[in-house]
Scaffold this motif. Structure first.
Motif, PDB file in Angstrom:
ATOM      1  N   SER A 179     -17.831 116.007 -22.023  1.00 36.17           N
ATOM      2  CA  SER A 179     -19.109 116.149 -21.346  1.00 36.17           C
ATOM      3  C   SER A 179     -19.486 117.629 -21.233  1.00 36.17           C
ATOM      4  CB  SER A 179     -19.008 115.488 -19.974  1.00 36.17           C
ATOM      5  OG  SER A 179     -20.193 115.680 -19.260  1.00 36.17           O
ATOM      6  N   LEU A 180     -18.531 118.453 -20.823  1.00 43.54           N
ATOM      7  CA  LEU A 180     -18.797 119.898 -20.713  1.00 43.54           C
ATOM      8  C   LEU A 180     -19.093 120.511 -22.078  1.00 43.54           C
ATOM      9  CD1 LEU A 180     -15.997 120.763 -18.156  1.00 43.54           C
ATOM     10  CD2 LEU A 180     -18.452 120.846 -17.738  1.00 43.54           C
ATOM     11  N   ASP A 181     -18.370 120.073 -23.097  1.00 44.55           N
ATOM     12  CA  ASP A 181     -18.639 120.553 -24.462  1.00 44.55           C
ATOM     13  C   ASP A 181     -20.087 120.310 -24.842  1.00 44.55           C
ATOM     14  OD1 ASP A 181     -15.948 121.127 -24.895  1.00 44.55           O
ATOM     15  OD2 ASP A 181     -15.547 119.240 -25.942  1.00 44.55           O
ATOM     16  N   GLU A 182     -20.539 119.095 -24.574  1.00 48.11           N
ATOM     17  CA  GLU A 182     -21.884 118.709 -25.023  1.00 48.11           C
ATOM     18  C   GLU A 182     -22.941 119.537 -24.283  1.00 48.11           C
ATOM     19  OE1 GLU A 182     -21.869 116.933 -27.550  1.00 48.11           O
ATOM     20  OE2 GLU A 182     -20.286 115.431 -27.482  1.00 48.11           O
ATOM     21  N   LEU A 183     -22.677 119.836 -23.027  1.00 50.17           N
ATOM     22  CA  LEU A 183     -23.609 120.682 -22.275  1.00 50.17           C
ATOM     23  C   LEU A 183     -23.633 122.091 -22.881  1.00 50.17           C
ATOM     24  CD1 LEU A 183     -25.520 120.763 -19.867  1.00 50.17           C
ATOM     25  CD2 LEU A 183     -23.591 121.437 -18.426  1.00 50.17           C
ATOM     26  N   ARG A 184     -22.462 122.576 -23.247  1.00 51.83           N
ATOM     27  CA  ARG A 184     -22.382 123.875 -23.923  1.00 51.83           C
ATOM     28  C   ARG A 184     -23.176 123.846 -25.225  1.00 51.83           C
ATOM     29  NH1 ARG A 184     -19.173 127.232 -27.524  1.00 51.83           N
ATOM     30  NH2 ARG A 184     -18.102 125.600 -28.658  1.00 51.83           N
ATOM     31  N   HIS A 185     -23.076 122.735 -25.957  1.00 57.59           N
ATOM     32  CA  HIS A 185     -23.785 122.666 -27.239  1.00 57.59           C
ATOM     33  C   HIS A 185     -25.296 122.756 -27.042  1.00 57.59           C
ATOM     34  CE1 HIS A 185     -20.181 120.285 -29.071  1.00 57.59           C
ATOM     35  NE2 HIS A 185     -19.862 121.483 -28.658  1.00 57.59           N
TER      36      HIS A 185
END
Lengths: 89, 120, 510
Positions: free
Chosen positions: C133-139
Motif C-alpha cells: 500500500s505504501l509503495d503504491e502511494l509512493r508510485h
C-alpha cells in the motif's frame, strides 16, 4: 526447463552484481537493453552475497538488491547469504 | 451466477435501462469489412424512427467519408440484426421490426472490400 | 560487547509474526468479517511466506535510498531542461496517457491494499499488504512529481485526475480497478497481486520504460524503474498468494482458476493502451509490442503456469486468443484513437514512411495486409486537408468499456461481436473473455458506467460534444485534442528547436 530472469537498472552497482552472477552461474545469458540489464538462466539463478562483496570490495546486504532491481521471474528464496530464483519443472 | 457478496441476494442497478434514455433507445450500426471506422457506432433514437431514416440520415452521417460509400448498391446489402439475417421494412419503425434497445444492426456490402481490399 | 545481529529469518519472525496477538474478547469472524464470503478456505495463516522477509525497518531504509536516487535524477532532469532532449514532441503523448490512465491506478492500488490488508486474519499477509500500500502511494506521488515538469511545457496534463474519473477511454483502466476493489479481499489479491502484477505489469514497466530511456526521457524511465523495483517485490508476493491459496484447500483451486482467467483477460484488455504506446508513441523503438508480449507473457508467463501446474492450475482460458491478438492489438488500438482524437486529451498522428516500414518489418503477417492501406489512406486524407475524424460515437464493450474495435482472430477484418440477454436486456461484448466475465456475475456488470451511454442519458454536461469535452471532461479544445500536426505542442517544439512545421515549409516554398 523454464528460464528464470532478473533485470537490474544499468548502473555502477549493478555491474558488480552482474559480474558476481556471471561467476556463480556460468550458463547465464546477459542482455543489455536501454537503461537495463536482463539476466536469464535455465531453471535457477543465484546472487551470492560473498561474491558480490568480493566484486565490490565492500560489505553488501542481499536485501539492498531492491535498490537496483527492476523485475524478476521465478520462485524467490532469500536469506542473509543469497537470493535464489527457481522454477519447479 | 450470483455475485459472491457480503450481502445476501446482491443485485446491481441496471444503468442502461431504456427508461433512462428519455424516450430514446440505443442502437448500434456496423459496416462489415470497413475498419476505417474503427468500431460500430452508437445512436440514441426513438424506437418509432422509421427504418429509412437510418438510410437517409444516420448511416450517411456516420459513413459517407469512406471512398466506397457512394458505390454501395443498397438493394444488394445484406443486413444482420443481433447476429441473424434480417430483411428491413423501410417504412416500418425500428420497434415494429424487432430492433430493440441495444440491438446491433450490421450491413455487409458485397463486392466492396474496403480500401485496397484490406477490409478497411 | 555489541548485541548479536539478528539473521533475516529471526528479524522477520520478530517483526511480523510476533506482532500478532490472541483475540480474547471478540469473535474472529467479527474482526475479519470478509474472510469467508468468497468461498476461499484458509486453514492455517502461519503457512504464509514472504520470501524477501522484508521488515518495516529495512523497508524504510531501502525505500529512502530509492527515493534519494530518484529525486536526484528528477532535479537533474529539470535543471537541464530535459524536456528539450526527448526524441520528439510526439513522445510526450505517451506520458500524457500514462499520467491520466496509469498513475491514478497507483492511487487505487494504494487504497485497495490498505483496505484488503485489514481484512486478512494472517499477520504476514497484513504486513505485506501494508508495505505494498505504501509503495503504491509512493508510485503515484513520484509519477505526479516527475510529470509535473512536462506540464509546464506541454498540453493535456493539467487535469489528469479530473479526467481519470470522466473521460471515455480512461473509464477502461478506472473500471478495471473499480471492479477489483469492489470484489472480495482474496479476489482483489489474485486480480492485482497476481494476474496484474505478476503476469502483466512487466509489459508496462519494463519494455515501455526501457523505451522511455531510449527516447531521452530520463525522468520517466527513472520513476518507472524505481516503481518496478517495488513491483518485483509485489510480483513475488502475488506468486506467494497464489501458492498459499492453492495449498490451503483443494476447494480453492477452481475459484482461483476462474479469477486467473478473468483477471488475465481484464488485464490484457487494459494493456491494449500499452501496446499502442509501444508501437506508435515511442519515436525511437526498442522492441515491438509483439516481441515484448512474447518475452514477458508467452515465455515468462509460460514458465510460471508450468510451475503452477502441480496445483492443477492451467494457463488462463483465453491465453490463446491474447497470443493471436499480439499481431493486431496495437494497430487496432491506434486506429481507435486516431478515429477519436478530437475527443482525447492527447494527440495522435499517422506514422511516417520509416515508421510504417518498421511496423511492416515487425509485423510481417499483419501490418501490410490489414493496416497499411488504411493508414496510407488516412495520410492522403490529411494531406488533402481532410484529416479523418470519426463523426459518430463508438459502441463500447459492456465489460472492458473499450470501443468495439477488436476483430475475430480467424477473420481479422471482421469485428468480434458477442451478446448476452439478462433480465430482458441486451448486453454486448468485444470478446468471449468479456462475455464470460459478465455472464458469471451479471448483477455486477449491469452497473457499468459506459461513457457513451452516459452521454446519451444526459449525465455528462450536455447534449453538444463541446459541453461534454470542454465542460464535463475539462479538455482545452483545439489544444489538448486533435492531430499532433498543427497542435500548439508541435509549434512550441519546433520553435524551441528552430524547426519548421510542414505547413510553414509549404508557405515558404510558394
Amino acid at each position: 526447463m523454464s528460464k528464470v530472469y532478473l533485470a537490474l537498472q544499468d548502473n555502477e552497482e549493478s555491474h558488480y552484481i552482474v559480474e558476481a552472477v556471471e561467476e556463480d552461474n556460468p550458463a547465464v545469458t546477459v542482455i543489455y537493453q536501454p537503461a537495463m540489464i536482463r539476466m536469464e538462466n535455465e531453471g535457477q539463478m543465484v546472487v551470492r552475497r560473498e561474491t558480490v562483496e568480493e566484486k565490490m570490495g565492500r560489505d553488501w546486504e542481499v536485501q539492498s538488491i531492491h535498490v537496483n532491481l527492476i523485475t524478476l521471474g521465478g520462485n524467490v528464496e532469500e536469506d542473509d547469504d543469497a537470493l535464489t530464483l527457481s522454477w519447479n519443472d | 451466477m450470483a455475485v459472491a457478496a457480503i450481502t445476501d441476494n446482491y443485485a446491481g442497478e441496471r444503468l442502461d435501462r431504456v427508461e433512462n434514455f428519455h424516450g430514446n433507445q440505443v442502437i448500434y450500426i456496423g459496416w462489415d469489412y470497413h475498419l476505417m471506422f474503427c468500431a460500430p457506432v452508437a445512436f440514441a433514437i426513438s424506437p418509432d424512427t422509421p427504418f429509412d431514416r437510418l438510410l437517409e440520415e444516420l448511416i450517411p452521417g456516420a459513413y459517407s467519408q469512406h471512398p466506397e460509400f457512394e458505390r454501395i448498391d443498397w438493394d444488394s446489402v445484406q443486413w444482420i440484426l443481433n447476429g441473424e439475417a434480417f430483411t428491413p421494412e423501410l417504412d416500418a419503425s425500428l420497434a415494429a421490426q424487432g430492433i430493440d434497445h441495444k440491438s446491433i444492426l450490421r450491413f455487409n456490402t458485397p463486392g466492396l472490400g474496403g480500401i485496397q481490399g484490406s477490409g478497411s | 560487547m555489541s548485541p548479536k545481529k539478528l539473521s533475516l529469518k529471526e528479524k522477520y519472525s520478530l517483526l511480523t509474526r510476533d506482532l500478532e496477538w490472541e483475540y480474547s474478547y471478540r469473535d474472529y469472524k467479527e474482526i475479519f468479517p470478509q474472510e469467508e464470503f468468497e468461498g476461499i478456505k484458509i486453514t492455517d495463516w502461519s503457512k504464509w511466506e514472504d520470501p524477501f522477509r522484508l521488515t518495516m525497518d529495512a523497508y524504510w531504509k531501502y525505500q529512502a535510498e530509492k527515493e534519494k536516487k530518484l529525486y536526484a535524477i528528477f532535479d537533474a532532469f529539470a535543471q537541464n531542461n530535459g524536456q528539450l532532449n526527448v526524441a520528439d514532441a510526439r513522445y510526450v503523448n505517451a506520458v500524457k496517457l500514462f499520467l491520466t490512465g496509469v498513475s491514478p491506478l497507483e492511487y487505487q492500488a494504494y487504497s485497495g491494499f490498505a483496505q484488503v490488508g485489514r481484512q486478512f486474519g494472517g499477520v504476514g499477509a497484513r504486513v505485506a499488504c501494508q508495505m505494498q500500500s505504501l509503495d503504491e502511494l509512493r508510485h503515484v506521488q513520484t509519477q505526479i512529481h516527475a510529470m509535473s515538469h512536462y506540464n509546464k511545457f506541454f498540453d493535456g496534463l493539467s487535469e489528469f485526475n479530473h479526467m481519470h474519473d470522466r473521460v471515455w477511454y480512461l473509464s477502461v483502466p478506472k473500471s478495471f480497478f473499480d471492479d477489483a476493489r469492489s470484489a472480495g479481499p482474496f479476489e482483489y489479491m489474485v486480480a492485482i497481486g497476481f494476474s496484474f502484477e505478476y503476469v502483466l505489469t512487466n509489459l508496462l514497466f519494463v519494455p515501455f520504460m526501457s523505451g522511455a530511456a531510449y527516447n531521452g526521457d530520463m525522468a520517466t524511465v527513472t520513476f518507472g524503474f524505481s516503481a518496478q523495483s517495488d513491483e518485483a517485490r509485489h510480483m513475488t508476493l502475488g506468486l506467494e498468494i497464489i501458492k498459499f491459496l492453492l495449498e490451503q484447500h483443494p476447494d480453492n483451486v477452481p475459484i482461483v482458476q476462474r479469477w486467473i482467467n478473468k483477471w488475465f483477460w481484464r488485464g490484457t484488455r487494459v494493456l491494449t493502451l500499452v501496446a499502442m504506446m509501444m508501437d506508435y508513441m515511442l519515436p525511437n523503438r526498442v522492441m515491438s509490442w509483439k516481441e515484448a508480449f512474447e518475452v514477458y507473457f508467452e515465455e515468462a508467463g509460460g514458465a510460471l503456469f508450468k510451475d503452477l501446474a502441480r496445483y492443477g492450475i492451467e494457463m488462463p482460458v483465453y491465453a490463446e486468443t491474447a497470443i493471436a491478438e499480439k499481431e493486431h492489438l496495437s494497430h487496432q488500438a491506434w486506429s481507435i484513437f486516431y478515429n477519436y482524437t478530437h475527443a482525447a486529451a492527447f494527440h495522435t498522428w499517422m506514422p511516417n514512411e520509416r515508421e510504417m516500414d518498421w511496423l511492416s518489418e515487425k509485423y510481417p503477417n499483419t501490418f501490410d495486409r490489414y493496416y497499411r492501406a488504411r493508414f496510407e489512406h488516412w495520410r492522403e486524407m490529411e494531406r488533402a486537408g481532410e484529416r479523418f475524424y470519426n463523426p459518430t460515437l463508438p459502441m463500447l464493450c459492456q465489460t472492458c468499456q473499450i470501443p468495439m474495435g477488436f476483430t475475430e482472430m480467424d477473420n481479422p477484418t471482421l469485428i468480434a461481436y458477442r451478446q448476452s440477454v439478462f433480465q430482458g436486456e441486451r448486453y454486448n461484448f468485444c470478446s468471449d473473455g468479456c462475455k464470460d466475465i459478465f455472464d458469471h456475475e451479471p448483477q455486477k456488470y449491469v452497473q457499468s458506467w459506459l461513457p457513451v451511454h452516459q452521454i446519451f442519458q444526459g449525465n455528462c454536461g450536455g447534449a453538444e460534444m463541446e459541453d461534454v469535452l470542454a465542460g464535463y471532461y475539462r479538455m482545452n479544445l483545439g489544444t489538448d485534442n486533435l492531430d499532433f500536426h498543427g497542435s500548439p505542442d508541435e509549434q512550441r517544439w519546433n520553435h524551441w528547436h528552430n524547426l519548421q512545421t510542414a505547413a510553414e515549409q509549404m508557405k515558404k516554398a510558394s
